[in-house]
Scaffold this motif. Structure first.
Motif, PDB file in Angstrom:
ATOM      1  N   LYS A  76       0.842  -1.180   0.000  1.00 57.43           N
ATOM      2  CA  LYS A  76       0.000   0.000   0.000  1.00 57.43           C
ATOM      3  C   LYS A  76       0.886   1.241   0.000  1.00 57.43           C
ATOM      4  N   ILE A  78       1.592   5.064   0.725  1.00 52.65           N
ATOM      5  CA  ILE A  78       1.091   6.101   1.616  1.00 52.65           C
ATOM      6  C   ILE A  78       1.523   7.445   1.065  1.00 52.65           C
ATOM      7  N   SER A 106      -8.323   9.765   7.357  1.00 55.21           N
ATOM      8  CA  SER A 106      -9.270   8.652   7.265  1.00 55.21           C
ATOM      9  C   SER A 106      -9.058   7.843   5.989  1.00 55.21           C
ATOM     10  N   GLY A 108      -6.138   7.126   4.953  1.00 54.49           N
ATOM     11  CA  GLY A 108      -4.902   6.386   5.161  1.00 54.49           C
ATOM     12  C   GLY A 108      -3.639   7.138   4.784  1.00 54.49           C
ATOM     13  N   LYS A 110      -0.694  10.212   5.273  1.00 52.78           N
ATOM     14  CA  LYS A 110      -0.058  10.973   6.344  1.00 52.78           C
ATOM     15  C   LYS A 110      -0.275  12.442   6.035  1.00 52.78           C
ATOM     16  N   ASP A 146       3.361  11.733  14.281  1.00 54.78           N
ATOM     17  CA  ASP A 146       4.354  10.817  13.733  1.00 54.78           C
ATOM     18  C   ASP A 146       5.758  11.376  13.924  1.00 54.78           C
ATOM     19  N   ALA A 161      -0.042  10.917  11.641  1.00 52.59           N
ATOM     20  CA  ALA A 161      -0.396   9.656  11.001  1.00 52.59           C
ATOM     21  C   ALA A 161      -1.645   9.116  11.675  1.00 52.59           C
ATOM     22  N   GLU A 162      -2.364   8.256  10.977  1.00 44.68           N
ATOM     23  CA  GLU A 162      -3.589   7.683  11.501  1.00 44.68           C
ATOM     24  C   GLU A 162      -3.277   6.770  12.677  1.00 44.68           C
ATOM     25  N   LYS A 163      -4.147   6.784  13.703  1.00 44.68           N
ATOM     26  CA  LYS A 163      -3.972   5.899  14.848  1.00 44.68           C
ATOM     27  C   LYS A 163      -4.204   4.479  14.392  1.00 44.68           C
ATOM     28  N   ARG A 164      -3.406   3.571  14.916  1.00 44.10           N
ATOM     29  CA  ARG A 164      -3.560   2.152  14.562  1.00 44.10           C
ATOM     30  C   ARG A 164      -4.627   1.509  15.426  1.00 44.10           C
TER      31      ARG A 164
END
Length: 164
Positions: A76, A78, A106, A108, A110, A146, A161-164
């Motif tokens: 994927k 980013i 949302s 995906g 950064k 991040d 960055a998106e929370k995991r």
């Protein structure tokens, strides 16, 4: 390296069905490969002695290309989206920018948030750090910092960055 390109004195040979044929000279291994009407391919040149396999080279290259293609499909990419702020940004404008950052996160991606300074604003760089901190606080439910706030030339930047 294949066939005549292999110049090593001794090589460990693996047969066409994956069985170990032992350590032998490269010449003997070439004879075995020719008898089977296949190619001798060096698959582990750094090993002691180097490992060669008796296989169809064209088929081997095709398999490698196919595996590479499959790996590329699964990976994927980013993207990094940038949001630029200025030191005299108003609350509503900050909320609008936060909404667009939320949309990017949302999906995906950064988000690089940069606070640009011009002219006299340069004298108050550290005093305006709170704008980036507030921006991060607004998005803390879906984002994590991040890379922390860092000064780069005429701007302060941070990455979210998106929370995991």
């Amino acid at each position: 390296m294949i066939n005549e390109q292999i110049r090593d004195r001794e090589v460990r040979v693996i047969g066409e069905n994956g069985e170990q044929l032992g350590i032998m000279s490269a010449r003997d291994a070439m004879k075995l490969a020719r008898e089977a009407e296949l190619d001798l391919v060096k698959i582990a040149p750094q090993a002691k002695p180097p490992v060669c396999k008796i296989i169809d080279y064209g088929k081997y290259r095709y398999e490698l290309a196919r595996k590479e293609k499959e790996a590329k499909k699964k990976q994927k990419t980013i993207e990094i989206k940038e949001i630029r702020l200025s030191p005299n940004i108003d609350v509503n404008d900050l909320n609008t920018k936060a909404t667009s950052a939320r949309k990017f996160l949302s999906k995906g991606n950064k988000v690089k948030v940069s606070l640009r300074f011009r002219g006299r604003e340069m004298a108050h760089m550290q005093a305006n750090k709170y704008i980036l901190e507030d921006f991060a606080k607004q998005l803390e439910d879906i984002a994590v910092v991040d890379k922390p706030i860092k000064q780069e030339g005429r701007s302060l930047t941070m990455f979210l960055a998106e929370k995991r």
